[in-house]
Design an enzyme around this catalytic site. Sequence first.
Site, PDB file in Angstrom:
ATOM      1  CE  LYS A 133     -10.243 -31.578 -87.126  1.00  0.00           C
ATOM      2  NZ  LYS A 133     -10.460 -33.526 -88.288  1.00  0.00           N
TER       3      LYS A 133
ATOM      4  N   GLY B 119      -6.417 -46.295 -84.324  1.00  0.00           N
ATOM      5  CA  GLY B 119      -5.885 -45.388 -83.609  1.00  0.00           C
ATOM      6  C   GLY B 119      -7.428 -45.010 -83.830  1.00  0.00           C
TER       7      GLY B 119
ATOM      8  CB  SER C 146      -8.257 -27.965 -88.915  1.00  0.00           C
ATOM      9  OG  SER C 146      -7.407 -29.635 -88.623  1.00  0.00           O
TER      10      SER C 146
ATOM     11  N   GLY D  61      -8.168 -41.491 -82.661  1.00  0.00           N
ATOM     12  CA  GLY D  61      -8.049 -39.634 -81.885  1.00  0.00           C
ATOM     13  C   GLY D  61      -8.773 -39.062 -83.172  1.00  0.00           C
TER      14      GLY D  61
HETATM   15  P1  NAD Z   1      -4.783 -37.982 -83.280  1.00  0.00           P
HETATM   16  O1  NAD Z   1      -3.562 -36.699 -82.355  1.00  0.00           O
HETATM   17  O2  NAD Z   1      -6.027 -37.143 -82.761  1.00  0.00           O
HETATM   18  O3  NAD Z   1      -5.417 -39.234 -82.763  1.00  0.00           O
HETATM   19  C1  NAD Z   1      -4.030 -39.625 -82.996  1.00  0.00           C
HETATM   20  C2  NAD Z   1      -3.727 -41.006 -83.036  1.00  0.00           C
HETATM   21  O4  NAD Z   1      -2.730 -42.126 -83.387  1.00  0.00           O
HETATM   22  C3  NAD Z   1      -3.798 -41.808 -81.965  1.00  0.00           C
HETATM   23  O5  NAD Z   1      -4.909 -42.753 -81.565  1.00  0.00           O
HETATM   24  C4  NAD Z   1      -2.592 -41.851 -80.822  1.00  0.00           C
HETATM   25  O6  NAD Z   1      -3.094 -43.070 -79.862  1.00  0.00           O
HETATM   26  C5  NAD Z   1      -2.613 -42.907 -82.198  1.00  0.00           C
HETATM   27  N1  NAD Z   1      -1.359 -42.493 -81.918  1.00  0.00           N
HETATM   28  C6  NAD Z   1      -0.231 -41.594 -82.189  1.00  0.00           C
HETATM   29  N2  NAD Z   1       1.726 -41.672 -82.054  1.00  0.00           N
HETATM   30  C7  NAD Z   1       1.298 -43.209 -82.260  1.00  0.00           C
HETATM   31  C8  NAD Z   1       2.585 -43.915 -82.329  1.00  0.00           C
HETATM   32  N3  NAD Z   1       3.554 -43.883 -82.441  1.00  0.00           N
HETATM   33  N4  NAD Z   1       1.971 -45.325 -82.585  1.00  0.00           N
HETATM   34  C9  NAD Z   1       1.348 -45.478 -82.250  1.00  0.00           C
HETATM   35  N5  NAD Z   1      -0.132 -45.025 -82.320  1.00  0.00           N
HETATM   36  C10 NAD Z   1       0.384 -43.475 -82.573  1.00  0.00           C
HETATM   37  O7  NAD Z   1      -4.942 -37.583 -84.874  1.00  0.00           O
HETATM   38  P2  NAD Z   1      -5.753 -37.574 -85.849  1.00  0.00           P
HETATM   39  O8  NAD Z   1      -6.213 -35.904 -86.306  1.00  0.00           O
HETATM   40  O9  NAD Z   1      -6.915 -38.794 -85.582  1.00  0.00           O
HETATM   41  O10 NAD Z   1      -4.537 -37.667 -86.728  1.00  0.00           O
HETATM   42  C11 NAD Z   1      -4.118 -38.901 -87.064  1.00  0.00           C
HETATM   43  C12 NAD Z   1      -3.357 -39.458 -88.735  1.00  0.00           C
HETATM   44  O11 NAD Z   1      -4.636 -38.783 -89.778  1.00  0.00           O
HETATM   45  C13 NAD Z   1      -2.717 -38.192 -89.704  1.00  0.00           C
HETATM   46  O12 NAD Z   1      -1.695 -38.272 -90.310  1.00  0.00           O
HETATM   47  C14 NAD Z   1      -4.020 -37.083 -90.318  1.00  0.00           C
HETATM   48  O13 NAD Z   1      -3.198 -36.244 -90.887  1.00  0.00           O
HETATM   49  C15 NAD Z   1      -4.530 -38.118 -90.964  1.00  0.00           C
HETATM   50  N6  NAD Z   1      -5.449 -37.572 -91.397  1.00  0.00           N
HETATM   51  C16 NAD Z   1      -5.664 -37.463 -92.602  1.00  0.00           C
HETATM   52  C17 NAD Z   1      -7.033 -36.990 -92.991  1.00  0.00           C
HETATM   53  C18 NAD Z   1      -7.588 -37.054 -94.715  1.00  0.00           C
HETATM   54  O14 NAD Z   1      -8.106 -36.584 -95.220  1.00  0.00           O
HETATM   55  N7  NAD Z   1      -6.639 -37.188 -95.426  1.00  0.00           N
HETATM   56  C19 NAD Z   1      -8.358 -35.669 -91.886  1.00  0.00           C
HETATM   57  C20 NAD Z   1      -7.679 -36.562 -90.912  1.00  0.00           C
HETATM   58  C21 NAD Z   1      -6.474 -36.515 -89.919  1.00  0.00           C
END
Ligand code: NAD
Length: 289
Positions: A73, A133, A69, A135
């Site tokens: 990643k 999103g 994680s 990310g």
């Molecule tokens: P990341 O940092 O890789 O990506 C973040 C994304 O959110 C980017 O696209 C960014 O531009 C956007 N962003 C961030 N702040 C913002 C804001 N204030 N307004 C608009 N856009 C915004 O993060 P990630 O690893 O992709 O995680 C994102 C979410 O997904 C987290 O909440 C994480 O807990 C969740 N997640 C859940 C699972 C699951 O199994 N349920 C798995 C992975 C990630």
Amino acid sequence: MTERIDGHTLLIGLMAYPIRHSMSPTMHNNAFAKLGLNYAYLAFEITNETLPSAVQAIRTLDMRGSNISMPNKQKIIPLLDKLDPATEMIGAVNTVVNDHGTLTGYTTDGIGFMKSLDDEGLDIRGHKMTLAGAGGAGTAIAVQAALDGVKEISIFNRRDEFWDNAKRNVDIINEKTDCKATLHDLADQDDYKAEIQSSYIYADATGVGMNPLQDQTLVTDPAWFNNPDQIVFDTVYAPRTTELMKVAEKAGVKHVFNGLGMMLEQGAAAFKLWTGKEMPVDYIRQILF
Ligand code: NAD
């Protein structure tokens, strides 16, 4: 647990930082115990700096594999021998499988997203999705959904450091799948509303709604959700009911989900890769949720 550990027990890791909050050790160790499988799953605090020696340890200790994680990643990719094709497209790894010294990288987050909807009896294949999103989570969801047959995906992002990644996701989906992907600026609220309203599913993979943004949501007006049969999916699971979910529920949307089901099913997919067995998800759901 101690009854299960013996000289044959195979180790599976979780390599990330921070990681002590993770539910994955509880999930996997309970599943191993339930099925009588001789594995143990442990979390290790691993940063980008310690990642190369940690990956070497997978080989040296003949571990069965590891979850990966943040912040590792992407950084792990050059340290592995192979990537599965979807993971190659996604460009990030959350699961490593060690087959006698050959390390293969997989990403199960997108599989978990799709499977969690299947579990609810909802099929988004052939339909349109609007996704906020791009990310780690957003990329895995978009690519897997496209590979699985979602017809159209409108990806919204801020013009932040993830914008280029959002562009890459759109290009790769259009190039390698039958899905039509388009990129949209989150700042264009009229476009955002129109795309949500013309989609069967709206998914938020931004983390807005999670600490420290737990009081926020990108969609504040319930009128944006004008179809009760639509699906609204927040990848966040802490808190269990996010601000986005409250807005959707207020609008009368019937299918509103947090990210718990996705979290469970991404774990189940990794479990299958390591053990060849189905995780007893209903049993684990009772323990975790
Ligand atoms: P990341 O940092 O890789 O990506 C973040 C994304 O959110 C980017 O696209 C960014 O531009 C956007 N962003 C961030 N702040 C913002 C804001 N204030 N307004 C608009 N856009 C915004 O993060 P990630 O690893 O992709 O995680 C994102 C979410 O997904 C987290 O909440 C994480 O807990 C969740 N997640 C859940 C699972 C699951 O199994 N349920 C798995 C992975 C990630």
